[in-house]
Design a protein around this motif. Structure first.
Motif, PDB file in Angstrom:
ATOM      1  N   TRP A 245       6.081   6.620   5.628  1.00 29.59           N
ATOM      2  CA  TRP A 245       5.517   6.527   4.271  1.00 29.59           C
ATOM      3  C   TRP A 245       3.999   6.387   4.356  1.00 29.59           C
ATOM      4  N   THR A 246       3.531   5.541   5.256  1.00 25.54           N
ATOM      5  CA  THR A 246       2.093   5.351   5.432  1.00 25.54           C
ATOM      6  C   THR A 246       1.436   6.605   5.986  1.00 25.54           C
ATOM      7  N   ARG A 247       2.073   7.210   6.983  1.00 24.41           N
ATOM      8  CA  ARG A 247       1.516   8.424   7.599  1.00 24.41           C
ATOM      9  C   ARG A 247       1.380   9.534   6.562  1.00 24.41           C
ATOM     10  N   GLN A 248       2.358   9.669   5.715  1.00 21.65           N
ATOM     11  CA  GLN A 248       2.321  10.724   4.710  1.00 21.65           C
ATOM     12  C   GLN A 248       1.168  10.525   3.730  1.00 21.65           C
ATOM     13  N   ARG A 249       0.800   9.281   3.486  1.00 22.62           N
ATOM     14  CA  ARG A 249      -0.194   8.969   2.459  1.00 22.62           C
ATOM     15  C   ARG A 249      -1.583   8.674   3.000  1.00 22.62           C
TER      16      ARG A 249
ATOM     17  N   CYS B  48      -6.099  -4.552   4.273  1.00 26.42           N
ATOM     18  CA  CYS B  48      -4.716  -4.088   4.322  1.00 26.42           C
ATOM     19  C   CYS B  48      -4.505  -3.021   3.253  1.00 26.42           C
ATOM     20  N   LEU B  49      -3.392  -2.338   3.353  1.00 26.09           N
ATOM     21  CA  LEU B  49      -3.091  -1.255   2.418  1.00 26.09           C
ATOM     22  C   LEU B  49      -3.002  -1.752   0.978  1.00 26.09           C
ATOM     23  N   ARG B  50      -2.489  -2.963   0.816  1.00 27.47           N
ATOM     24  CA  ARG B  50      -2.349  -3.499  -0.544  1.00 27.47           C
ATOM     25  C   ARG B  50      -3.697  -3.627  -1.245  1.00 27.47           C
TER      26      ARG B  50
ATOM     27  N   ASP C 239       1.478  -0.175  -1.470  1.00 25.69           N
ATOM     28  CA  ASP C 239       2.406  -1.225  -1.049  1.00 25.69           C
ATOM     29  C   ASP C 239       3.787  -0.622  -0.888  1.00 25.69           C
ATOM     30  N   PHE C 240       4.246  -0.548   0.348  1.00 28.25           N
ATOM     31  CA  PHE C 240       5.537   0.088   0.623  1.00 28.25           C
ATOM     32  C   PHE C 240       6.679  -0.644  -0.070  1.00 28.25           C
ATOM     33  N   GLU C 241       6.690  -1.973   0.013  1.00 27.78           N
ATOM     34  CA  GLU C 241       7.787  -2.739  -0.578  1.00 27.78           C
ATOM     35  C   GLU C 241       7.840  -2.545  -2.092  1.00 27.78           C
TER      36      GLU C 241
END
Length: 517
Positions: free
Chosen positions: A446-450, A470-472, A477-479
């Motif tokens: 999910w992170t790699r795609q984005r 961080c990504l958030r 936010d993946f969760e």
């Protein structure tokens, strides 16, 4: 193919990110008598060693155009340090303000995270420190300040196996030495030998206007281009970053690319797009583009056109692994030189996340060299390469593993490595399975795609991006994304891995101890 059982001494060429990973996985097999990693630099880190301003004129092997890979290494190249003291410096493409374009949460090794307080996209100095810390436990395997001159296959009388005679030079003493190794891991990277295409008139232009044409490898800071008219050729990662930096100080920047880059969402008075250059005209420092447009009085031209595959120390390979420099030939799974599979390569693929790919490849190599895995037959490995050539061609796209192919590749290598023979009696961690290579779960994919969107969101913050941890912080936010999928009661769209990902199942479940990562 029968198991490879004779490998007890392994030479790793390069102590950058890939070479360091190779040492760790080879060491973890508890099988080899000797592992030596050679590097011409005095420090680990490979291209992450910043070298400051280095002019092309100080590089005797730099030519314009440059369409063939470097020849055989004869002597180490040197430059002069800022203090005037002669110093061994091997030019790195790292420029002053470079930061990663990959979130460190995806970039890191599986057994070491980046510091919690570093930016999500760390500057090069943080990456260099990270690599030094990663190498702290394996210093006894390093032979730094040593340049490989030649690797030659040899076969002792009466033996069926091929071994490798490695000739190297100690750069501090200029003493040449030769050692015999059972296997080679080429981890010298492919960001060293610049590619500059042949365009009509380019040689005459360069002869009449030396130091106007350059390559991104030698770019260091935008101030050098203040109030100049600059053409940046190519718009991949380096082209995007360099053109953006230069446009802030230059009189005008022209981005030349075959197709108009999507990243150029607007053109201003200081930056415009043109298609490919069709001709260099030395009068008035002029270029003509394929659409007929002409620009004159150009002060600087920077080719951001990438690099060639170049292993000048491997002249003894037959058939040769390098011909045009567009790709490395005879490499099963982008790793094993299958005519003589005790010579291997790391991180040949392009459009990847290098650190985890290096780990995944190193795990496969270490298990094959220690006899716990076997390779397919020569015919099967040849057929595998023929299939890739049929799909991607015999040129530069052969090594392209852009997402989702890179995710599938990492997970495939994980599955192969985890299928290796279990040998608890050897003292292997994880109940005899050995060191666990990375596996990209749904969150990693999910992170790699984005991550292009994540990087753009960071760039939109300007200097404030350096405070992002961080990504958030950037709204990713993946969760939360997972929960939204469930609330909407819509099935989560699987992140595609490959055309045939039937072999990519769930992660092999093993109790991982603290010393196993």
């Amino acid at each position: 193919m029968e198991p490879i059982l004779h490998v007890k001494n392994v030479a790793v060429i390069g102590a950058g990110p890939a070479g360091l990973a190779a040492i760790k996985y080879l060491k973890a097999e508890n099988y080899f008598d000797r592992i030596v990693a050679f590097d011409q630099r005095d420090e680990v880190g490979g291209v992450w060693n910043y070298t400051g301003a280095v002019s092309e004129s100080n590089q005797p092997d730099f030519t314009i155009p440059r369409t063939k890979p470097a020849g055989v290494v004869e002597r180490p190249s040197t430059t002069i340090s800022a203090t005037g003291e002669e110093k061994r410096v091997f030019t790195s493409p790292i420029y002053d303000s470079l930061e990663t374009n990959i979130p460190h949460t995806l970039m890191n090794y599986s057994d070491k995270k980046f510091p919690q307080d570093c930016p999500l996209f760390p500057p090069f100095a943080v990456v260099k420190q990270y690599l030094e810390e990663y190498a702290s436990e394996i210093k006894e395997f390093l032979k730094l300040g040593t340049q490989i001159i030649e690797v030659q296959p040899i076969q002792e009388e009466g033996e069926k196996v091929t071994r490798w005679k490695v000739t190297y030079i100690d750069l501090a003493t200029s003493i040449r030495s030769t050692e015999i190794f059972d296997a080679i891991v080429c981890a010298s990277g492919h960001y060293s030998d610049p590619f500059i295409p042949h365009i009509p008139g380019i040689s005459e232009f360069n002869d009449n206007h030396p130091n106007v044409i350059s390559h991104s490898k030698y770019y260091r800071k935008p101030e050098e281009f203040a109030n100049k008219r600059v053409i940046v050729i190519g718009h991949s990662a380096s082209g995007i970053d360099i053109s953006s930096q230069i446009s802030a100080v230059a009189a005008h920047v022209i981005i030349s690319e075959k197709e108009k880059p999507a990243a150029i969402h607007m053109e201003t008075d200081s930056i415009t797009y043109r298609p490919e250059i069709s001709e260099f005209i030395h009068e008035n420092r002029t270029v003509r583009f394929v659409d007929g447009h002409i620009e004159s009085d150009i002060d600087s031209i920077i080719f951001c056109t990438g690099y060639q595959y170049s292993f000048p120390f491997l002249k003894g390979l037959n058939p040769p692994a390098i011909t045009t420099g567009e790709r490395t030939k005879y490499t099963y799974q982008q790793i094993f030189y299958f005519p003589q599979p005790t010579i291997t390569f790391l991180t040949l693929p392009q459009r990847i996340i290098p650190f985890p790919v290096a780990e995944a490849q190193s795990a496969y190599i270490a298990r094959v060299f220690s006899g716990r895995l076997t390779l397919p037959t020569f015919a099967d490995m040849q057929a595998w390469e023929d299939g890739v050539v049929a799909e991607k061609g015999d040129g530069k796209f052969y090594h392209n593993l852009q997402f989702p192919q890179d995710a599938a590749y990492i997970n495939m290598l994980h599955e192969i490595s985890m299928s290796a023979e279990v040998i608890e009696s050897r003292g292997l961690v994880n109940r005899g399975h050995g060191k666990i290579p990375p596996f990209w779960d749904e969150e990693a994919r999910w992170t790699r795609q984005r991550f292009p969107m994540i990087k753009q969101a960071a760039l939109n913050l300007g200097e404030e991006r350096r405070n992002v941890r961080c990504l958030r912080d950037l709204g990713f936010d993946f969760e939360t994304w997972k929960q939204e999928q469930q609330v909407e009661k819509e099935p989560s769209t699987p992140l595609a891995l490959s055309k045939d990902d039937s072999t990519i199942h769930v992660r092999t479940e093993i109790m991982i101890s603290d010393d196993a990562a």
